[in-house]
Design an enzyme around this catalytic site. Structure first.
Site, PDB file in Angstrom:
ATOM      1  CG  ASP A 296      18.733 -66.110 -28.020  1.00 44.61           C
ATOM      2  OD1 ASP A 296      18.037 -65.387 -27.287  1.00 44.61           O
ATOM      3  OD2 ASP A 296      18.493 -67.323 -28.177  1.00 44.61           O
ATOM      4  CB  SER A 297      19.630 -66.823 -23.652  1.00 46.66           C
ATOM      5  OG  SER A 297      18.533 -67.407 -24.332  1.00 46.66           O
TER       6      SER A 297
ATOM      7  CE1 TYR B 169      21.611 -65.028 -21.040  1.00 45.52           C
ATOM      8  CE2 TYR B 169      20.958 -63.120 -22.329  1.00 45.52           C
ATOM      9  CZ  TYR B 169      21.936 -63.986 -21.897  1.00 45.52           C
ATOM     10  OH  TYR B 169      23.226 -63.793 -22.305  1.00 45.52           O
TER      11      TYR B 169
ATOM     12  CB  CYS C 150      10.484 -66.392 -26.891  1.00 41.19           C
ATOM     13  SG  CYS C 150      11.956 -67.365 -26.473  1.00 41.19           S
ATOM     14  CB  THR C 151      14.612 -65.456 -30.874  1.00 41.27           C
ATOM     15  OG1 THR C 151      15.422 -65.655 -29.710  1.00 41.27           O
ATOM     16  CG2 THR C 151      14.411 -63.985 -31.110  1.00 41.27           C
ATOM     17  CG  HIS C 152      14.670 -70.409 -27.615  1.00 42.11           C
ATOM     18  ND1 HIS C 152      15.309 -69.263 -27.224  1.00 42.11           N
ATOM     19  CD2 HIS C 152      15.518 -71.432 -27.323  1.00 42.11           C
ATOM     20  CE1 HIS C 152      16.495 -69.572 -26.708  1.00 42.11           C
ATOM     21  NE2 HIS C 152      16.649 -70.884 -26.759  1.00 42.11           N
TER      22      HIS C 152
ATOM     23  CB  CYS D  92      17.591 -62.335 -26.753  1.00 40.82           C
ATOM     24  SG  CYS D  92      17.004 -62.852 -25.135  1.00 40.82           S
ATOM     25  CG  ASN D  93      11.304 -61.508 -28.399  1.00 38.27           C
ATOM     26  OD1 ASN D  93      10.611 -60.620 -28.867  1.00 38.27           O
ATOM     27  ND2 ASN D  93      11.705 -62.542 -29.116  1.00 38.27           N
TER      28      ASN D  93
ATOM     29  CD  GLU E  13      18.862 -73.546 -25.964  1.00 35.96           C
ATOM     30  OE1 GLU E  13      19.952 -74.127 -26.008  1.00 35.96           O
ATOM     31  OE2 GLU E  13      18.676 -72.408 -26.450  1.00 35.96           O
TER      32      GLU E  13
HETATM   33  N1  DGL Z   1      15.324 -66.555 -26.958  1.00 36.11           N
HETATM   34  C1  DGL Z   1      15.120 -65.674 -25.900  1.00 36.11           C
HETATM   35  C2  DGL Z   1      14.012 -64.683 -26.103  1.00 36.11           C
HETATM   36  O1  DGL Z   1      13.745 -64.328 -27.228  1.00 36.11           O
HETATM   37  C3  DGL Z   1      15.338 -66.083 -24.500  1.00 36.11           C
HETATM   38  C4  DGL Z   1      14.901 -67.397 -23.997  1.00 36.11           C
HETATM   39  C5  DGL Z   1      15.474 -67.561 -22.606  1.00 36.11           C
HETATM   40  O2  DGL Z   1      16.695 -67.567 -22.509  1.00 36.11           O
HETATM   41  O3  DGL Z   1      14.698 -67.637 -21.652  1.00 36.11           O
HETATM   42  O4  DGL Z   1      13.416 -64.210 -25.171  1.00 36.11           O
END
Ligand code: DGL
Length: 244
Positions: free
Chosen positions: A8-9, A40, A181-183, A71-72, A149
Site C-alpha cells: 500500500d502507499s 498515491y 480506500c484501505t486507510h 491499495c484501492n 496516517e
Molecule cells: N490506501 C490507499 C487506497 O486504498 C491509498 C491512499 C493514498 O495513498 O492516497 O487507495
C-alpha cells in the site's frame, strides 16, 4: 502458496494485512508501505503504475508467490500492469469489494468513498453497475488518508471533516458504505456514527473471502509478518503493530 506480498502507499494496507493474518492463509506475509510517497490518491495514473511496479520489484526479493494490492488506488489503475510482471496471482481489492456485496438488494443506496484517483477511475462504479446496482453516490474523501496516517480516527476534527464531505447526503438513507480506500477501515467507528443504518464494506475482509473462494488454500497453523516501509521504518513499525 506460502508467501504473500502486500503493498500500500502507507499504513492503510495494514487493515488488509490484519484480516489476511487473522485468516492464516499463508505462512508468511511481507508487507511494504511506500511511506516516502504517500498519498498515491492524488497522483496521476502513470506515476501510480510506476510506484506499484517498484513495490512489486521490492517484494519479489522475498520470493513471494502471491500478491495482494492492498491499495484501492493502485488496484484501480495498476493491476493489469502488475499482472504482466508477475508469474504468480495478483489480486486487487476493488473486484473483491464488489464481489462482497453481489447478493445485496440491487436497489440499495450505496455510498462509495475513496481517493480522488480511485473515484475518477470509475472502476468501482462500472463493476457495481455491471452487477446491477443503480443507486451509487461516489465521493472522493482524500483528507481521511492523512488523518489515519496521523492516527486521528475519531473526535471533533474527524467529525467536522465527515460533516464537510457528506453535508449533501441523507446519511440515514445509506444502506451500504464501500470503504474504497484501505486507510478507511481505521475510521469504522466514525463511519458507523455518521451512517447508522449502513453496512460497511471493508477491502480486507472482502479479499480474504475472495482468496478462500478462488484458491485452494489450507489454513496454516501460524502466519508471521515482516514489515517494510520506504521511509521512517521504525515509526512505521510502531504504528503498524498498534493497528495489527
Ligand atoms: N490506501 C490507499 C487506497 O486504498 C491509498 C491512499 C493514498 O495513498 O492516497 O487507495
Amino acid at each position: 502458496m506460502n508467501k504473500c506480498g502486500i503493498f500500500d502507499s502507507g499504513i492503510g494496507g495494514i487493515s488488509v494485512a490484519r484480516e489476511i493474518l487473522k485468516a492464516k492463509l499463508f505462512d508468511e506475509i511481507i508487507y511494504y508501505g511506500d511511506t516516502a510517497r504517500v498519498p498515491y490518491g492524488n497522483k496521476n495514473e502513470s506515476t501510480i503504475i510506476r510506484y506499484s511496479l517498484e513495490a512489486l520489484e521490492f517484494l519479489k526479493n522475498f520470493d513471494i508467490d502471491f500478491l495482494v494490492v492492498a491499495c484501492n488506488t493502485a488496484s484501480a489503475v495498476a493491476v493489469e500492469e502488475l499482472r504482466k510482471e508477475a508469474n504468480f496471482p495478483v489480486l486487487g481489492v476493488i473486484e473483491a469489494g464488489v464481489e462482497a456485496i453481489k447478493n445485496e438488494d440491487k436497489n440499495s443506496n450505496i455510498l462509495l468513498v475513496g481517493t480522488k484517483r480511485t473515484i475518477k477511475s470509475g472502476k468501482y462504479q462500472k463493476l457495481l453497475q455491471k452487477n446491477g446496482f443503480k443507486n451509487i453516490i461516489s465521493i472522493a474523501t482524500p483528507l481521511f488518508v492523512p488523518l489515519v496516517e496521523e492516527g486521528i480516527v475519531e473526535g471533533e476534527i474527524t467529525d467536522k471533516i465527515f460533516d464537510m464531505y457528506f453535508e449533501d447526503i441523507d446519511k440515514e438513507k445509506i444502506d451500504i458504505v464501500i470503504l474504497g480506500c484501505t486507510h478507511y477501515p481505521f475510521l469504522s467507528k466514525t463511519f458507523k456514527k455518521h451512517f447508522p443504518n449502513a453496512k460497511l464494506i471493508h477491502s480486507g475482509q472482502a479479499i480474504v473471502e475472495m482468496i478462500k473462494n478462488n484458491f485452494n488454500i489450507t489454513p496454516k497453523k501460524e502466519t508471521s509478518i515482516k514489515l517494510f516501509s520506504s521511509d521512517n521504518p521504525e515509526e512505521f513499525k510502531i504504528q503498524a503493530k498498534k493497528w495489527l
